[in-house]
Motif scaffolding. Structure first.
Motif, PDB file in Angstrom:
ATOM      1  N   MET A  77       0.840  -1.192   0.000  1.00 34.46           N
ATOM      2  CA  MET A  77       0.000   0.000   0.000  1.00 34.46           C
ATOM      3  C   MET A  77       0.883   1.253   0.000  1.00 34.46           C
ATOM      4  O   MET A  77       1.892   1.299   0.679  1.00 34.46           O
ATOM      5  CB  MET A  77      -0.883  -0.008   1.238  1.00 34.46           C
ATOM      6  CG  MET A  77      -2.168   0.740   1.059  1.00 34.46           C
ATOM      7  SD  MET A  77      -3.283   0.342   2.418  1.00 34.46           S
ATOM      8  CE  MET A  77      -3.688  -1.352   2.067  1.00 34.46           C
ATOM      9  N   THR A  78       0.517   2.214  -0.767  1.00 30.12           N
ATOM     10  CA  THR A  78       1.334   3.403  -0.880  1.00 30.12           C
ATOM     11  C   THR A  78       1.296   4.217   0.408  1.00 30.12           C
ATOM     12  O   THR A  78       0.253   4.362   1.023  1.00 30.12           O
ATOM     13  CB  THR A  78       0.805   4.290  -2.021  1.00 30.12           C
ATOM     14  OG1 THR A  78       0.577   3.464  -3.130  1.00 30.12           O
ATOM     15  CG2 THR A  78       1.792   5.361  -2.374  1.00 30.12           C
ATOM     16  N   THR A  99       3.232   9.553  -6.064  1.00 30.97           N
ATOM     17  CA  THR A  99       3.438   8.098  -6.042  1.00 30.97           C
ATOM     18  C   THR A  99       2.098   7.372  -6.032  1.00 30.97           C
ATOM     19  O   THR A  99       1.921   6.356  -6.719  1.00 30.97           O
ATOM     20  CB  THR A  99       4.272   7.695  -4.815  1.00 30.97           C
ATOM     21  OG1 THR A  99       5.496   8.428  -4.844  1.00 30.97           O
ATOM     22  CG2 THR A  99       4.588   6.212  -4.832  1.00 30.97           C
ATOM     23  N   ASN A 129       0.966   5.055  -9.148  1.00 28.90           N
ATOM     24  CA  ASN A 129       0.696   3.629  -8.943  1.00 28.90           C
ATOM     25  C   ASN A 129      -0.724   3.256  -9.339  1.00 28.90           C
ATOM     26  O   ASN A 129      -0.965   2.166  -9.853  1.00 28.90           O
ATOM     27  CB  ASN A 129       0.956   3.243  -7.491  1.00 28.90           C
ATOM     28  CG  ASN A 129       2.397   2.844  -7.292  1.00 28.90           C
ATOM     29  OD1 ASN A 129       2.774   1.711  -7.573  1.00 28.90           O
ATOM     30  ND2 ASN A 129       3.232   3.784  -6.860  1.00 28.90           N
ATOM     31  N   TYR A 182      -9.155  -0.148  -3.836  1.00 31.65           N
ATOM     32  CA  TYR A 182      -9.363  -0.797  -2.539  1.00 31.65           C
ATOM     33  C   TYR A 182      -8.137  -1.604  -2.105  1.00 31.65           C
ATOM     34  O   TYR A 182      -7.613  -1.414  -1.008  1.00 31.65           O
ATOM     35  CB  TYR A 182     -10.587  -1.713  -2.598  1.00 31.65           C
ATOM     36  CG  TYR A 182     -10.944  -2.306  -1.255  1.00 31.65           C
ATOM     37  CD1 TYR A 182     -11.714  -1.576  -0.339  1.00 31.65           C
ATOM     38  CD2 TYR A 182     -10.504  -3.570  -0.895  1.00 31.65           C
ATOM     39  CE1 TYR A 182     -12.022  -2.110   0.894  1.00 31.65           C
ATOM     40  CE2 TYR A 182     -10.823  -4.106   0.341  1.00 31.65           C
ATOM     41  CZ  TYR A 182     -11.584  -3.377   1.226  1.00 31.65           C
ATOM     42  OH  TYR A 182     -11.889  -3.901   2.461  1.00 31.65           O
ATOM     43  N   GLU A 183      -7.692  -2.479  -2.965  1.00 32.37           N
ATOM     44  CA  GLU A 183      -6.627  -3.404  -2.576  1.00 32.37           C
ATOM     45  C   GLU A 183      -5.246  -2.758  -2.581  1.00 32.37           C
ATOM     46  O   GLU A 183      -4.419  -3.031  -1.713  1.00 32.37           O
ATOM     47  CB  GLU A 183      -6.610  -4.616  -3.516  1.00 32.37           C
ATOM     48  CG  GLU A 183      -7.912  -5.384  -3.594  1.00 32.37           C
ATOM     49  CD  GLU A 183      -8.146  -6.277  -2.386  1.00 32.37           C
ATOM     50  OE1 GLU A 183      -7.665  -5.950  -1.295  1.00 32.37           O
ATOM     51  OE2 GLU A 183      -8.839  -7.309  -2.547  1.00 32.37           O
ATOM     52  N   LEU A 184      -4.997  -1.930  -3.582  1.00 35.95           N
ATOM     53  CA  LEU A 184      -3.646  -1.380  -3.707  1.00 35.95           C
ATOM     54  C   LEU A 184      -3.499   0.001  -3.086  1.00 35.95           C
ATOM     55  O   LEU A 184      -2.474   0.321  -2.495  1.00 35.95           O
ATOM     56  CB  LEU A 184      -3.259  -1.310  -5.181  1.00 35.95           C
ATOM     57  CG  LEU A 184      -2.635  -2.585  -5.739  1.00 35.95           C
ATOM     58  CD1 LEU A 184      -2.628  -2.557  -7.252  1.00 35.95           C
ATOM     59  CD2 LEU A 184      -1.216  -2.765  -5.211  1.00 35.95           C
ATOM     60  N   GLN A 185      -4.530   0.802  -3.249  1.00 34.57           N
ATOM     61  CA  GLN A 185      -4.430   2.165  -2.718  1.00 34.57           C
ATOM     62  C   GLN A 185      -4.966   2.263  -1.289  1.00 34.57           C
ATOM     63  O   GLN A 185      -4.756   3.256  -0.618  1.00 34.57           O
ATOM     64  CB  GLN A 185      -5.204   3.137  -3.621  1.00 34.57           C
ATOM     65  CG  GLN A 185      -4.758   3.099  -5.078  1.00 34.57           C
ATOM     66  CD  GLN A 185      -3.395   3.730  -5.299  1.00 34.57           C
ATOM     67  OE1 GLN A 185      -3.161   4.854  -4.891  1.00 34.57           O
ATOM     68  NE2 GLN A 185      -2.494   2.999  -5.917  1.00 34.57           N
TER      69      GLN A 185
END
Lengths: 200, 203
Positions: B1-2, B36, B40, B157-160
């Motif tokens: 997660m960023t 970033t 992403n 949801y999953e990455l951010q």
């Protein structure tokens, strides 16, 4: 409970992120008894974990400088802010839809033109504006003529330049003479007034 | 997660206000804070670093041009994501990003040249397998096979790491729709990955 319903509930309520013991009934019992659904849920979780574990690379080092170097000129004026505030509630939720803003400004301009045109028509002319065959005669070509034509809202009025005297017939000259004192300029351009259209 | 911005909400709002008043240095700080995340997001939406960088830059340029219309009712971050989301989806549609189906036999194109896919055997540890560049590539390729709507929700949801509420604000859909799309995205991703790779080996 059918597997299909169980999976739908698991997915819709995002129960796949719950511990099995925290699930509400009858889902909990179903998962206890159904290895296929347990396997399904584990796979969904595995997919989530895979996505979440993906790398988060950084953009190029000169990203910010390239953005700053590409910014358009932006004027921040009190008038601009006032207009922006005035039409704020009309704005579309997406900032990528500037059309609404443009339409709002266009409506304002149109309202001013119509209002101004009607005011001028009421106060400045005894000529029946509804009379077909009328024309707006201008002493010179000017954008105001077209705007005034729109302002009075009649397509049968058309801008005509006085530099083309051949468009004025005898009837027009008589009418102009008779109404000379009564006709006042339709717009701020003193060269614009109403005469009969002669069919050109 | 960023990693999120380190500034407080009030500080970010202050930067936005200054940027709205024409302070480019404040806007530059906002770019630094969010670049970033936005990059992403675009990268996972498009699957291509170069296009992602272009879309991320365009996002900030659009945001700058529209700063006067930002009222702060939505968080600045939500607003930025909304711009990025629209641009990314437009890019997907415009360039007709086709579903990037791939074969495990096909080499993976990298900046250092093509490399062969090397699916490790079960003897290797799951963590090591998961960290491999090949697998990352496979997941990335699988994500871009999803429809733009499903992809948007999944990535946000999953990455951010955004909440349902934030995502609903970004995509302009009710909460239930967001949850439903997330479920469908996971389900479809599972199918894609199970077809290509045995997902269970990565647990």
């Amino acid at each position: 409970m059918r597997c299909r319903d169980a999976r739908k509930q698991l997915g819709t309520h995002n129960y796949v992120e719950y511990n099995p013991e925290d699930l509400p009934e009858p889902l909990r019992t179903h998962l206890d008894l159904c290895p296929a659904c347990r396997r399904w849920m584990e796979r969904i979780r595995a997919v989530s974990d895979m996505v979440r574990s993906m790398a988060q690379p950084k953009p190029s080092d000169d990203f910010t400088s390239r953005v700053m170097g590409s910014l358009p000129k932006r004027s921040v004026s009190p008038v601009g802010n006032w207009l922006s505030g005035l039409f704020g509630p009309l704005r579309a939720p997406s900032p990528l839809l500037p059309a609404t803003h443009t339409i709002a400004v266009a409506c304002l301009v149109l309202a001013l033109l119509v209002g101004g045109g009607l005011y001028a028509a009421r106060t400045g002319s005894s000529v029946d504006l509804d009379m077909p065959g009328g024309a707006i005669v201008a002493d010179g070509a000017t954008p105001v003529t077209a705007a005034a034509s729109v302002a009075v809202g009649m397509s049968h009025f058309r801008p005509v330049s006085a530099s083309q005297p051949d468009v004025l017939g005898l009837e027009d000259l008589i009418l102009r003479h008779e109404n000379y004192e009564m006709n006042k300029p339709l717009s701020t351009d003193p060269g614009i007034r109403l005469v009969r259209d002669v069919g050109y | 997660m960023t990693a999120g911005p380190t500034l407080s909400l009030e500080q970010i709002q202050g930067l936005v206000r200054r940027a709205q008043q024409g302070d480019n240095a404040a806007f530059e700080q906002l770019v630094e804070l969010y670049k970033t995340k936005i990059y992403n997001y675009a990268l996972r939406m498009l699957g291509d670093p170069d296009t992602a960088e272009d879309v991320a830059q365009e996002t900030f340029i659009k945001a700058y041009s529209s700063l006067s219309s930002f009222r702060g009712a939505a968080a600045f971050q939500t607003w930025l994501y909304r711009i990025a989301s629209n641009l990314a989806i437009d890019t997907v549609r415009r360039r007709k990003y086709r579903q990037n189906t791939f074969s495990l036999d096909e080499p993976i194109e990298t900046s250092d040249g093509p490399i062969e896919r090397d699916i490790e055997d079960d003897a290797a540890g799951p963590e090591r397998r998961f960290e491999s560049a090949q697998l990352q590539q496979q997941v990335s390729q699988a994500i871009v096979q999803l429809s733009p709507k499903l992809r948007t929700v999944l990535v946000l949801y999953e990455l951010q790491g955004l909440s349902y509420d934030e995502i609903a604000g970004i995509v302009g859909a009710p909460l239930g729709t967001v949850k439903s799309r997330l479920f469908n995205a996971r389900e479809q991703l599972k199918k894609i990955l199970v077809d290509e790779v045995d997902v269970e080996t990565f647990r």
